[in-house]
Enzyme design. Sequence first.
Site, PDB file in Angstrom:
ATOM      1  CD  GLU A 186      -2.769   1.135   2.513  1.00  0.00           C
ATOM      2  OE1 GLU A 186      -3.593   2.067   2.655  1.00  0.00           O
ATOM      3  OE2 GLU A 186      -2.649   0.201   3.334  1.00  0.00           O
ATOM      4  CD  GLU A 242      -8.568  -4.301  15.972  1.00  0.00           C
ATOM      5  OE1 GLU A 242      -7.921  -3.607  15.178  1.00  0.00           O
ATOM      6  OE2 GLU A 242      -8.090  -5.305  16.547  1.00  0.00           O
TER       7      GLU A 242
END
Length: 485
Positions: A181, A260
């Site tokens: 990325e 999370e």
Amino acid sequence: MDKISRRKFLEKSLLINGSVVLGSAWICPFLESFTLPQAILYHVQIQDDNPAIAWSQDKCKGCRDCLTACAEKQLIQGSYKSVRGHHVCIHCGACIQVCPYGALTEKYNYREVFSALEDPSKIVIASIAPSVPAGIGEFFGLPSGSYLDGNIAGACKTLGFDYVLNNNFSADLTIMEEAHELQRRMEGNSALPQFTSCCPAWVKYVEMYYPSLVKHLSTTRSPFSMQGALVKSYFARKKKIDPARIVHVAIAPCTAKKYEIGREELTTDGLRSTDIEITTNELAMMLREKNIHIAGQKGAFDSSMGKASGSGIIFGNSGGVMRAALRTAHYNLTGKNPAGDFLELKELQGLTGLKEATVKIGDRSLNVAVVYEMRNAKPILEQVMAGTCKYDFVEVMACQGGCIGGAGQPAKTISDLENRMKALDSADAGAAFRFSHENPEIRTIYRKFLGKPGGKDAERLLHTYYTDKSELLVPAKSRKPAKVS
């Protein structure tokens, strides 16, 4: 103008749960009208539905240490409109670490693990975070910095887990995706700097306070979220297990992981990636309850998702994610592994709140930074907002020293943190392979299941998205109703 007596003032005040909740207004001899703050707080306000942190009224002495940590280290307390019943939290656990009375703890979930282990219809799989082997020994009287990865694998098998996997494997996987990325962003010169996204407390902070900057967060999931997605797809397929039977248990140094695992964005094919998260402390509690001493346990992680490179191991240290990502980015851009000073990047190691370096990869120089705690991250966020940020890549963790200093780890001194860091760096130096892209199990999973970094299947299972959560800073009754189309 009437004066109010001290007695009347106290009668208008009511001590509730460590907070002095005051009447709406009173007449002051010096001012026409003086409206008092709604509450003078004596502890951080933890709501019952907080998934990560619990508060005990019986143990709290109102010392305010937790408020100071929350306000000064993480910049949360005092940053939003404080009204009764409305509290903001990033679940980092900084308050837990400074509480001298044990009034603040992680929200314990280990009883759920015991229940799952006793259910014959369930396949219970543990995944162990990089920092846990460097911390758990301290709960059993061993010196800080003892590295006990094989001991933990054996102890979990003794507890009854069906499989014990190495989450460092998914740390390697994170590096493969994050480095890819970064390369893509560099080539397109878009949304730089790239911020790491491993720390859920940091991610939530950006979503609440800087929602316009979520595009700078790496879309790569955290290692645990990746691990869970693959446990219930790749691993289940290999072992011929119905994914619906799997209970995936994350064992981590982190309290924010409890938050999370409930994020809707991290479900895969209708299943939660991780079902239960327990901290290093909770694992130690389970072992002590069963009279299992960590030092006497031996074992190994199960195959298919059990091998890790040195790069995966150092994820637990502040600067470790950055160092690991740059190693693979160097390989991706030049076709060669880095060596010498680049391999270690000493300037990105240690317990300084802001560490920075300029590294040369091929014909390009990258400015990188590593920070922990939101007080060190906020100036960089402000620079990005102003268009003056000089960095290309930034690692951010909420806890001092990174995950080795997480709120689910043993209580720490600076010496303890340094010893844990050294333990992970030593394990990296002695690893059979030090680069994520050289991990044979990583190569296998891409070849047989994921395709390539950034590919269609990798995007579906290993990446996520972020949302504007700034409304959480506003009391619920003051929020504008959602538009209905």
